[in-house]
Design an enzyme around this catalytic site. Structure first.
Site, PDB file in Angstrom:
ATOM      1  N   TYR A 166     -19.214 -20.346  28.712  1.00  0.00           N
ATOM      2  CA  TYR A 166     -17.781 -20.507  29.005  1.00  0.00           C
ATOM      3  C   TYR A 166     -17.219 -19.256  29.684  1.00  0.00           C
ATOM      4  O   TYR A 166     -16.037 -18.969  29.637  1.00  0.00           O
ATOM      5  CB  TYR A 166     -16.974 -20.869  27.759  1.00  0.00           C
ATOM      6  CG  TYR A 166     -17.188 -22.294  27.313  1.00  0.00           C
ATOM      7  CD1 TYR A 166     -16.837 -23.355  28.128  1.00  0.00           C
ATOM      8  CD2 TYR A 166     -17.735 -22.592  26.066  1.00  0.00           C
ATOM      9  CE1 TYR A 166     -17.043 -24.663  27.718  1.00  0.00           C
ATOM     10  CE2 TYR A 166     -17.940 -23.901  25.657  1.00  0.00           C
ATOM     11  CZ  TYR A 166     -17.594 -24.931  26.488  1.00  0.00           C
ATOM     12  OH  TYR A 166     -17.782 -26.226  26.088  1.00  0.00           O
ATOM     13  N   GLN A 167     -18.143 -18.501  30.279  1.00  0.00           N
ATOM     14  CA  GLN A 167     -17.784 -17.440  31.238  1.00  0.00           C
ATOM     15  C   GLN A 167     -16.999 -16.265  30.655  1.00  0.00           C
ATOM     16  O   GLN A 167     -16.414 -15.486  31.385  1.00  0.00           O
ATOM     17  CB  GLN A 167     -17.028 -18.070  32.409  1.00  0.00           C
ATOM     18  CG  GLN A 167     -17.862 -19.137  33.126  1.00  0.00           C
ATOM     19  CD  GLN A 167     -17.032 -20.060  33.992  1.00  0.00           C
ATOM     20  OE1 GLN A 167     -16.639 -21.127  33.556  1.00  0.00           O
ATOM     21  NE2 GLN A 167     -16.771 -19.646  35.211  1.00  0.00           N
ATOM     22  N   TRP A 209      -7.149 -23.023  26.972  1.00  0.00           N
ATOM     23  CA  TRP A 209      -5.945 -23.246  26.164  1.00  0.00           C
ATOM     24  C   TRP A 209      -6.210 -22.869  24.711  1.00  0.00           C
ATOM     25  O   TRP A 209      -5.282 -22.661  23.931  1.00  0.00           O
ATOM     26  CB  TRP A 209      -5.487 -24.700  26.284  1.00  0.00           C
ATOM     27  CG  TRP A 209      -6.413 -25.698  25.622  1.00  0.00           C
ATOM     28  CD1 TRP A 209      -7.761 -25.817  25.820  1.00  0.00           C
ATOM     29  CD2 TRP A 209      -6.068 -26.691  24.656  1.00  0.00           C
ATOM     30  NE1 TRP A 209      -8.274 -26.831  25.051  1.00  0.00           N
ATOM     31  CE2 TRP A 209      -7.259 -27.389  24.326  1.00  0.00           C
ATOM     32  CE3 TRP A 209      -4.882 -27.066  24.044  1.00  0.00           C
ATOM     33  CZ2 TRP A 209      -7.273 -28.442  23.412  1.00  0.00           C
ATOM     34  CZ3 TRP A 209      -4.911 -28.125  23.135  1.00  0.00           C
ATOM     35  CH2 TRP A 209      -6.101 -28.786  22.827  1.00  0.00           C
ATOM     36  N   ASP A 210      -7.480 -22.729  24.344  1.00  0.00           N
ATOM     37  CA  ASP A 210      -7.870 -22.309  23.000  1.00  0.00           C
ATOM     38  C   ASP A 210      -7.059 -21.084  22.565  1.00  0.00           C
ATOM     39  O   ASP A 210      -6.670 -20.948  21.412  1.00  0.00           O
ATOM     40  CB  ASP A 210      -9.349 -21.881  22.959  1.00  0.00           C
ATOM     41  CG  ASP A 210     -10.310 -22.907  23.534  1.00  0.00           C
ATOM     42  OD1 ASP A 210      -9.888 -23.708  24.373  1.00  0.00           O
ATOM     43  OD2 ASP A 210     -11.490 -22.891  23.154  1.00  0.00           O
ATOM     44  N   GLU A 215     -11.138 -34.890  26.381  1.00  0.00           N
ATOM     45  CA  GLU A 215     -11.700 -34.773  27.731  1.00  0.00           C
ATOM     46  C   GLU A 215     -12.522 -35.973  28.166  1.00  0.00           C
ATOM     47  O   GLU A 215     -12.966 -36.039  29.311  1.00  0.00           O
ATOM     48  CB  GLU A 215     -12.550 -33.493  27.803  1.00  0.00           C
ATOM     49  CG  GLU A 215     -11.692 -32.248  27.695  1.00  0.00           C
ATOM     50  CD  GLU A 215     -12.493 -30.957  27.691  1.00  0.00           C
ATOM     51  OE1 GLU A 215     -13.643 -30.966  27.225  1.00  0.00           O
ATOM     52  OE2 GLU A 215     -11.941 -29.932  28.139  1.00  0.00           O
ATOM     53  N   LYS A 250     -12.995 -37.805  22.079  1.00  0.00           N
ATOM     54  CA  LYS A 250     -13.670 -36.545  21.765  1.00  0.00           C
ATOM     55  C   LYS A 250     -12.839 -35.832  20.693  1.00  0.00           C
ATOM     56  O   LYS A 250     -13.337 -35.322  19.707  1.00  0.00           O
ATOM     57  CB  LYS A 250     -13.754 -35.695  23.028  1.00  0.00           C
ATOM     58  CG  LYS A 250     -14.545 -34.430  22.878  1.00  0.00           C
ATOM     59  CD  LYS A 250     -14.643 -33.728  24.224  1.00  0.00           C
ATOM     60  CE  LYS A 250     -15.511 -32.486  24.156  1.00  0.00           C
ATOM     61  NZ  LYS A 250     -15.463 -31.725  25.409  1.00  0.00           N
ATOM     62  N   GLN A 251     -11.545 -35.758  20.912  1.00  0.00           N
ATOM     63  CA  GLN A 251     -10.595 -35.280  19.900  1.00  0.00           C
ATOM     64  C   GLN A 251      -9.295 -36.039  20.155  1.00  0.00           C
ATOM     65  O   GLN A 251      -9.061 -36.495  21.274  1.00  0.00           O
ATOM     66  CB  GLN A 251     -10.392 -33.772  19.983  1.00  0.00           C
ATOM     67  CG  GLN A 251      -9.821 -33.292  21.292  1.00  0.00           C
ATOM     68  CD  GLN A 251      -9.794 -31.770  21.371  1.00  0.00           C
ATOM     69  OE1 GLN A 251     -10.615 -31.176  22.026  1.00  0.00           O
ATOM     70  NE2 GLN A 251      -8.837 -31.165  20.701  1.00  0.00           N
TER      71      GLN A 251
HETATM   72  O1  IFM Z   1     -10.969 -25.706  25.656  1.00  0.00           O
HETATM   73  C1  IFM Z   1     -12.076 -26.358  25.165  1.00  0.00           C
HETATM   74  C2  IFM Z   1     -11.958 -27.818  25.541  1.00  0.00           C
HETATM   75  O2  IFM Z   1     -10.799 -28.381  24.954  1.00  0.00           O
HETATM   76  C3  IFM Z   1     -13.171 -28.575  25.079  1.00  0.00           C
HETATM   77  N1  IFM Z   1     -14.354 -27.998  25.665  1.00  0.00           N
HETATM   78  C4  IFM Z   1     -14.535 -26.600  25.321  1.00  0.00           C
HETATM   79  C5  IFM Z   1     -13.343 -25.774  25.747  1.00  0.00           C
HETATM   80  C6  IFM Z   1     -13.537 -24.321  25.321  1.00  0.00           C
HETATM   81  O3  IFM Z   1     -13.546 -24.221  23.933  1.00  0.00           O
END
Ligand code: IFM
Length: 748
Positions: free
Chosen positions: A319-320, A325-326, A467, A574-575
């Site tokens: 994830y670089q 948004w986390d 997502e 997914k959520q």
């Molecule tokens: O931001 C999240 C995303 O909502 C779901 N995939 C992983 C990302 C990083 O945690």
């Protein structure tokens, strides 16, 4: 000693593992990570190299080595050391009595292992820490003993042969040495940035290898002559100083002895923990697991400069090393309640990336600030267009996370508003916040579509936090979050005068914003009490429980989402975006509506995002669904400890610590089970799990840290600071002085 599973145990605040297997090295390197928000040293041992996933990830070192993934770099490892016996590394010999530890309160890791030779056993004790006092320093002490005579070659040095996920970042690596230590400098592959590392160790003889600089010492070990060495590494980059090599040289000259560095780091850790030291009485495992998650949230968060929290922190380059948004929704609450300066620093990072967000908006034909879905130093979009692959055809899939997850901009605005309201930081609003809110509202105004025949604005073609459903219209989470930010921005414009009046919206813009505020479509609850996640969601195939959908997989590696994965034409999530909406805006819907929707959406949710368990735990706890909340909380607490989530998705490595979940675990305890909220003052509506006797919770309120002891029946103020605290408990206002206790009854 208590057992956690996966060969992990704990004793008080120490994580312990007594089995070593290279197969678990990726995960163990993350679990036993040392760090301080500036760097993360993976929990590997002194002799570890690339193949063992050794890596030291330094923040602010973004670089693109493979032309696709811009990520943080792993730097040269100045703590490399190996003991060779007859030319063979200790790694190649049988190990017994293995034990490794991580003390969460001090950040110190250890390894104790015995190497079996034919007629002698050599015991190695290794201790390491990343200094919380001086972020550029990592120290290691190793002591060795043997039960018989043995000749060893100790090799110490700087190793550039480190793990890197997407290409080699370290180019033009050079090495040097002088009486004080060893030095290495490298240039990052695409950027012009320079990394410099220096190491102090016992130098006897210098030998250069292409990828490392080492010093070799011959040791004749006897039972009565134990041997020890200390190795201290310092690192910096050209983002911090003009001449990094000179800087590390100078640093070595002034370096304090190992014991002083260690003592200073322990002291800094002690102070660091004070506001975050939540205690759970009644279940030692939950108490430990929470501490473990908090530790990882803390070491992932840069505090020395406004920089982002990576989705995997500094545990791996996945994830670089960048923010999603986390940061605002999952990591921020802990800082808002425990150390608001850190929350402010994170918001300043978003302020400094406004230009990147403006550029992104412009590139796609919008105005204002469209924040990057994946945001590094400058805020330019780091999310590639293609990252998943259709495993059946082998063709790349165009996912639109970077274009359609527009909620990121509103989430940033939401965090600005939360911070300013909770801490009445008017200066922040005037100097930074208002400008961000204005630019976010500008973006919204250019992104909505007016639908004349329905006489309303809609937000079409988006992707919510769920997502798996891309290209949807009127996602409830996105629309409500956007509306909240716009409404509050209009209000803030009446209340605050910005430092720079040039940022203010024009009159015609204001008029348009007012019209959007009045006419933005906000999906309503239907006759069954349900809120539709997006237009047409209820027409999709309902599969309950959601897991049944996985029976349709042709290949276990298939991507579940857009454009034609197994969930796309179903209600499987997914959520859950509506649950997500309740987590950030509980005030918008009454509890009955939230409960009805929770019970509808939860069975349709796969929870395949590591963000999902804490969201569900938080909402369920607030609704008094305590067993349900506790079930999700248990899942959240153990995502990393038990390695429950996939490390590879659609062919992309996503392993490492789940930093959002680490921080949000704290939030579930505080905002969920303790029921803490800020609503023009402190609110507490506790719903403790049956397994817990009490929660001890420090909270930063009215400019100071206060502590509360919350049981199933009482809330007591246990800090010794003076002055009363106003608090609403189950709707009734109280004031609590130090030492006072209130008895409450459950509202639901
Ligand atoms: O931001 C999240 C995303 O909502 C779901 N995939 C992983 C990302 C990083 O945690």
């Amino acid at each position: 000693m208590h057992t956690l599973g996966n060969h992990l145990n704990f004793e008080q605040t120490t994580l312990i593992k007594t089995q070593y297997d290279l197969k678990h090295a990726i995960n163990d390197g993350s679990l036993f990570l040392m760090g301080n928000g500036y760097l993360g040293m993976r929990g590997t041992f002194m002799e570890a190299k690339k193949a063992d996933y050794a890596g030291i990830i330094v923040t602010d070192t973004w670089d693109n080595a493979d032309g696709k993934w811009e990520e943080l770099s792993t730097v040269m490892n100045g703590l490399f050391a190996d003991l060779k016996i007859d030319g063979r590394s200790i790694f190649e010999r049988p190990w017994t009595d293995f034990k490794r530890t991580l003390d969460l309160t001090t950040g110190i890791t250890t390894r104790d292992v015995t190497i079996q030779l034919d007629d002698v056993n050599v015991n190695i004790k290794e201790e390491k820490f990343a200094s919380m006092d001086d972020h550029h320093v990592i120290g290691m002490r190793v002591s060795i003993t043997a039960d018989g005579p043995v000749d060893l070659a100790l090799i110490q040095g700087i190793d550039a042969d480190v793990w890197s996920l997407n290409g080699t970042h370290l180019k033009e690596v050079s090495f040097d040495s002088n009486d004080l230590g060893l030095y290495s400098q490298a240039r990052l592959s695409s950027a012009q940035d320079i990394i410099a590392v220096a190491t102090q160790c016992n130098v006897h003889e210098i030998g250069k290898q292409p990828l490392s600089i080492t010093s070799k010492t011959h040791i004749s070990l006897h039972p009565d002559t134990p041997y020890a060495w200390e190795q201290i590494m310092v690192v910096t980059s050209s983002h911090e100083t003009k001449d990094p090599t000179l800087w590390v040289q100078k640093k070595l000259e002034d370096l304090a002895p190992y014991d002083s560095l260690k003592t200073a780091s322990i002291k800094a850790w002690k102070e660091k923990w004070v506001p975050f030291d939540v205690r759970i009485k009644g279940d030692d495992t939950d108490d430990f697991a929470l501490k473990f998650n908090t530790y990882h949230a803390l070491i992932a968060t840069p505090t020395h400069k406004p920089l982002p929290i990576g989705a995997r922190g500094l545990s791996a380059q996945s994830y670089q090393g960048a923010a999603f948004w986390d940061q605002e929704i999952y990591n921020m609450p802990m800082y808002l309640y425990a150390q608001p300066d850190v929350a402010k620093n994170l918001l300043l990072y978003r302020y400094h990336t406004l230009d990147g967000a403006r550029e992104k908006a412009k590139k796609h034909g919008y105005e204002g600030a469209f924040y990057a879905w994946i945001s590094g130093k400058t805020g330019k979009e780091l999310c590639p267009d293609f990252f998943f692959k259709d495993v059946l055809s082998g063709r790349p899939i165009r996912n639109h996370f970077n274009l359609w997850q527009i909620h990121i901009s509103f989430d940033v605005g939401f965090a600005v508003l939360r911070y300013v309201k909770q801490h009445q930081d008017e200066a922040f609003m005037r100097d930074y916040g208002l400008e961000m809110l204005i630019e976010i509202s500008r973006f919204l105004a250019s992104r909505v579509a007016f639908i004349p025949h329905r006489d309303r604005y809609e937000i079409i073609r988006v992707q919510g936090p769920d997502e798996y459903h891309e290209n949807v219209d009127n996602n409830a989470f996105t629309n409500y979050q956007a509306h909240y930010v716009l409404k509050e921005t209009l209000q803030a414009l009446d209340e605050y005068t910005p430092k720079n009046p040039a940022i203010l919206p024009r009159d015609d813009e204001l008029e348009l914003w007012q019209s959007i505020d009045a006419k933005l479509y906000l999906p309503k609850v239907n006759e069954a009490g349900l809120l539709e996640q997006f237009d047409g969601y209820f027409d999709l195939e309902s599969i309950v429980p959601a897991h049944k959908v996985t029976e349709r997989l042709i290949d276990p590696e298939e991507y579940y989402g857009y454009p034609n994965g197994i969930t796309v034409f179903t209600q499987c999530l997914k959520q859950a975006d509506t649950v997500q909406l309740f987590s950030v805006h509980p005030e918008l819907f009454d509890e009955e509506v939230q409960r009805t929707n929770y019970h509808y959406y939860e069975p349709r949710t796969l929870h395949f995002s590591s963000l999902s368990p804490t969201t569900h735990a938080l909402v369920a706890a607030r609704l008094g669904l305590v067993d349900e909340a506790y079930k999700h909380m248990k899942k959240a607490l153990f995502i990393d400890l038990l390695n429950t989530n996939e490390a590879v998705s659609g062919g992309t490595f996503i392993g490492g610590m789940h930093t959002a979940n680490n921080g949000a675990s704290w939030a579930v305890v505080a905002e969920g089970f303790a029921g803490v909220a800020y609503d023009d003052g402190l609110v507490m509506n506790p719903h403790l799990p049956n397994a817990w006797e009490s929660i001890t919770l420090p909270l930063y309120i009215n400019g100071a840290l206060r502590t509360f002891e919350i049981t199933h029946k009482t809330i007591e103020r246990t800090d010794e600071s003076s002055g009363p605290i106003a608090i609403r408990i189950q709707g009734t206002p109280h004031t609590l002085n130090s030492g006072e206790k209130i008895t409450y009854t459950h509202s639901s």
